[in-house]
Design a protein around this motif. Structure first.
Motif, short mmCIF file in Angstrom:
data_model
loop_
_atom_site.label_atom_id
_atom_site.label_comp_id
_atom_site.label_asym_id
_atom_site.label_seq_id
_atom_site.Cartn_x
_atom_site.Cartn_y
_atom_site.Cartn_z
N ALA A 215 -18.97 2.10 37.42
CA ALA A 215 -19.37 0.85 37.80
C ALA A 215 -18.82 0.57 39.20
O ALA A 215 -18.96 -0.48 39.90
N GLY A 216 -18.41 1.48 39.85
CA GLY A 216 -17.42 1.50 41.21
C GLY A 216 -16.18 0.58 41.09
O GLY A 216 -15.89 0.23 42.21
N VAL A 217 -15.61 0.61 39.73
CA VAL A 217 -14.28 -0.17 39.93
C VAL A 217 -13.27 0.62 39.59
O VAL A 217 -13.33 1.66 38.83
N ARG A 218 -12.13 0.39 40.00
CA ARG A 218 -10.85 1.10 39.45
C ARG A 218 -9.82 0.27 38.36
O ARG A 218 -9.95 -1.21 38.66
N ILE A 219 -8.95 0.97 37.80
CA ILE A 219 -8.49 -0.04 36.79
C ILE A 219 -7.05 0.77 36.78
O ILE A 219 -6.86 1.70 37.19
N PRO A 220 -6.05 -0.25 36.36
CA PRO A 220 -4.44 0.46 36.57
C PRO A 220 -4.07 1.27 35.33
O PRO A 220 -3.56 0.92 34.45
N LEU A 221 -4.69 2.26 35.38
CA LEU A 221 -4.76 3.31 34.30
C LEU A 221 -3.86 4.37 34.73
O LEU A 221 -3.81 5.10 35.56
N GLN A 222 -2.66 4.62 33.79
CA GLN A 222 -1.72 6.07 34.14
C GLN A 222 -1.70 6.75 32.86
O GLN A 222 -1.37 6.37 31.64
N LEU A 223 -2.07 8.11 32.83
CA LEU A 223 -2.07 8.89 31.80
C LEU A 223 -0.70 9.36 31.64
O LEU A 223 -0.05 9.88 32.60
N GLY A 224 -0.24 9.37 30.24
CA GLY A 224 1.02 9.84 30.05
C GLY A 224 1.19 10.72 28.90
O GLY A 224 1.20 10.20 27.48
N PRO A 225 0.73 12.08 28.92
CA PRO A 225 0.60 12.87 27.80
C PRO A 225 1.93 13.02 27.16
O PRO A 225 3.19 12.86 27.61
N GLY A 226 1.99 13.45 25.94
CA GLY A 226 3.16 14.05 25.18
C GLY A 226 2.91 14.77 24.19
O GLY A 226 1.64 15.11 23.68
N VAL A 227 3.92 15.66 23.82
CA VAL A 227 3.68 16.98 22.62
C VAL A 227 4.21 16.57 21.47
O VAL A 227 5.25 15.81 21.49
N MET A 228 3.77 17.23 20.37
CA MET A 228 4.42 16.65 19.06
C MET A 228 4.25 18.20 18.40
O MET A 228 3.45 18.83 18.71
N VAL A 229 5.43 18.26 17.45
CA VAL A 229 5.19 19.53 16.67
C VAL A 229 5.38 19.05 15.26
O VAL A 229 6.34 18.22 15.02
N ASP A 272 -8.81 15.62 30.46
CA ASP A 272 -9.48 16.85 29.85
C ASP A 272 -8.66 17.95 30.25
O ASP A 272 -8.98 19.13 29.55
N ALA A 273 -7.48 17.91 30.85
CA ALA A 273 -6.63 18.87 31.41
C ALA A 273 -5.08 18.69 30.75
O ALA A 273 -4.26 18.83 31.59
N VAL A 274 -5.13 18.65 29.65
CA VAL A 274 -3.65 18.15 29.06
C VAL A 274 -3.26 19.13 28.23
O VAL A 274 -3.48 19.17 26.93
N ALA A 275 -2.69 20.38 28.66
CA ALA A 275 -2.15 21.45 27.96
C ALA A 275 -0.91 21.48 27.25
O ALA A 275 -0.07 20.09 27.68
N VAL A 276 -0.28 22.14 26.70
CA VAL A 276 1.01 21.80 25.95
C VAL A 276 2.23 22.83 26.80
O VAL A 276 1.98 24.00 26.73
N PRO A 277 2.90 22.28 27.82
CA PRO A 277 3.98 22.98 28.39
C PRO A 277 4.91 23.61 27.59
O PRO A 277 5.45 23.05 26.49
N PRO A 278 4.78 24.87 27.69
CA PRO A 278 5.65 25.68 26.28
C PRO A 278 6.93 25.20 26.60
O PRO A 278 7.58 25.19 25.13
N ASP A 279 7.66 25.01 27.21
CA ASP A 279 9.34 24.51 27.07
C ASP A 279 9.21 23.39 26.45
O ASP A 279 10.32 22.77 25.80
N HIS A 280 8.23 22.48 26.31
CA HIS A 280 8.37 21.24 25.60
C HIS A 280 8.61 21.53 24.25
O HIS A 280 9.35 20.76 23.48
N VAL A 281 7.97 22.61 23.66
CA VAL A 281 8.27 23.00 22.39
C VAL A 281 9.84 23.21 21.79
O VAL A 281 10.08 22.71 21.16
N GLN A 282 10.25 24.05 22.79
CA GLN A 282 11.66 24.23 22.86
C GLN A 282 12.68 22.98 22.85
O GLN A 282 13.46 23.12 21.96
N ARG A 283 12.13 22.33 23.82
CA ARG A 283 13.09 21.10 23.95
C ARG A 283 13.12 20.26 22.74
O ARG A 283 13.98 19.58 22.16
N LEU A 284 11.91 20.13 22.17
CA LEU A 284 11.40 19.07 20.96
C LEU A 284 12.38 19.88 19.59
O LEU A 284 13.19 18.82 19.00
N PHE A 285 12.51 21.10 19.63
CA PHE A 285 13.30 21.81 18.78
C PHE A 285 14.98 21.41 18.76
O PHE A 285 15.72 21.29 17.81
#
Ligand code: FAD
Length: 389
Positions: A215-229, A272-285
């Motif tokens: 519709a030609g409008v902008r919204i205050p959206l910020q994408l903040g992905p996260g990883v889970m294991v 559509d381009a939210v991959a899992v950064p490999p080091d995030h898994v290690q940090r979660l552990f």
């Protein structure tokens, strides 16, 4: 202003719970979802029904919203909730420095917070790090990430809402500066069609910026992905959080016979381009084993990411500090585009409140004043979604 009867909602996630509120208010409702229902962020979160305690130190508005909705959801959707409680654990001097403020803020919001010694916490949860210094028991809970919103969809459908999955909005139909409906692609048949609507609600979560752009409008959206294991085994009975302002790798949520370690957070532009950064898994552990040492001996069972559709703020660039509250925009006064509302932000825990706020805005635009009934309306079991009317 009058004449708004048919409301079309884009998005079958948390935001789609609006279908239930609008159907109860007597609107004709159509919800379209480009994939399977809940195939966006909603079907992939930890499943933590927040008490709000996680946010008391840095996001009091979100804390208040979560506590109010935690109590309501326990009443209206008990089948989707495991009322197991949660412990916030202080592992070191830094965590201890937040302890008094944490308990005070919980209590000032009304969240029951019971201080425990380290020994008491270990008796309740023997797998916790034995060096912990203290803990606080709060009414966090487990929820079924998928069934909870399905209760809303089942009830909406029983009340007349039409819910169409695999139906992607490809364009907004504009009459001048008014949105008059949507063009859709049915992914099962490859058929294209137009659906007229008096009002369109953009509840497309991480994709809501793209819908607004139609519709030609902008919204205050910020994408903040996260990883889970997830790991095999229910390591604790309760939800465990580290007693600190929300940060990396500080949650463990038991879900049936599994435990979910969460989470990381970063900023992104493309949902559509939210991959899992490999080091995030290690940090979660690494961080998970400071909460529960046994984590260090386990292997990941599943690793996945999901993308938070956050309400961008000027104040916070740190993805952990952007508020988890929500808002709803009428694009008529804001951008000069009539017939379009956007609902963004929030948590799965606050889906009912998000719907109430959006439905109140729909009411204001229709010139109606219909009391919200979702606080006290028991939801149908999720299985009713597939039952014949
Ligand atoms: C890592 C992580 C952990 C989390 N943990 C928790 C937790 O434990 N507890 C909690 O309460 N909250 C949690 N959350 C927050 C919660 O998951 C989100 O706030 C919520 O799921 C967002 O829902 P939504 O409806 O806005 O977006 P989504 O669930 O993504 O729904 C939007 C839908 O719109 C559809 N769509 C997009 N474009 C179109 C189109 N053109 N046409 C048709 N349909 C379209 C998408 O397919 C999608 O299904 C977590 C979030 C993350 C990222």
């Amino acid at each position: 202003m009058g004449g708004f009867e048919h409301i079309l909602i884009i998005g079958g996630g948390v935001g789609g719970a609006l279908a239930h509120d609008l159907a109860l208010r007597g609107y004709r409702v159509t919800l379209v979802e480009k994939g399977e229902l809940l195939s966006g962020t909603t079907g992939r979160h930890h499943g933590l029904l927040h008490s709000g305690a996680r946010y008391v130190l840095h996001d009091p508005e979100a804390a208040r919203e979560c506590w109010q909705e935690n109590q309501i959801l326990r009443r209206i959707a008990p089948q989707a909730i495991e009322p197991n409680g949660g412990l916030f654990v202080a592992l070191d001097e830094r965590d201890q420095s937040f302890y008094g403020r944490f308990v005070d803020r919980c209590r000032s919001i009304g969240i029951p917070a019971q201080p425990l010694s380290g020994a008491q916490a270990i008796r309740m949860e023997p797998a916790l790090n034995p060096t912990l210094q203290g803990a606080v028991l709060v009414p966090d809970a487990g929820m079924d990430a998928w069934r909870l919103p399905m209760h809303f969809f089942a009830t909406a459908r029983a009340n007349g809402a039409e819910i169409r999955n695999f139906t992607e909005v490809t364009a907004l139909r504009m009459t001048g500066r008014t949105v008059a409906g949507v063009d859709v692609l049915d992914h099962r048949t490859q058929g294209i069609a137009s659906i007229g609507a008096d009002l369109v609600v953009n509840a497309a979560g991480p994709w809501s910026g793209r819908v607004a752009a139609m519709a030609g409008v902008r919204i205050p959206l910020q994408l903040g992905p996260g990883v889970m294991v997830s790991v095999r085994g229910r390591l604790t009975q309760r939800v465990i959080n580290r007693l600190q302002p929300a940060g990396e790798g500080d949650i463990l949520v038991p879900q049936r016979g599994l435990s979910i370690l969460g989470t990381t957070a970063w900023l992104a532009d493309d949902p559509d381009a939210v991959a899992v950064p490999p080091d995030h898994v290690q940090r979660l552990f690494e961080l998970g084993r400071t909460l529960v040492p046994e984590v260090g001996r386990l292997k990941p069972l599943a690793v996945w990411s999901a993308c938070r559709p956050l309400l961008r703020s000027q104040a916070a660039a740190d993805p952990y500090r952007i508020s988890r509250s929500f808002d709803c925009f009428d694009h008529a006064p804001r951008d000069g585009v009539e017939g379009l509302i956007t609902l963004i932000g929030g948590k799965a825990t606050t889906l009912r409140a998000m719907a109430e706020k959006a439905a109140d805005l729909v009411d204001r635009k229709t010139g109606r004043s219909i009391a919200c009934r979702t606080r006290e309306t028991m939801l149908l079991p999720y299985r009713c979604f597939w039952r014949r009317a």
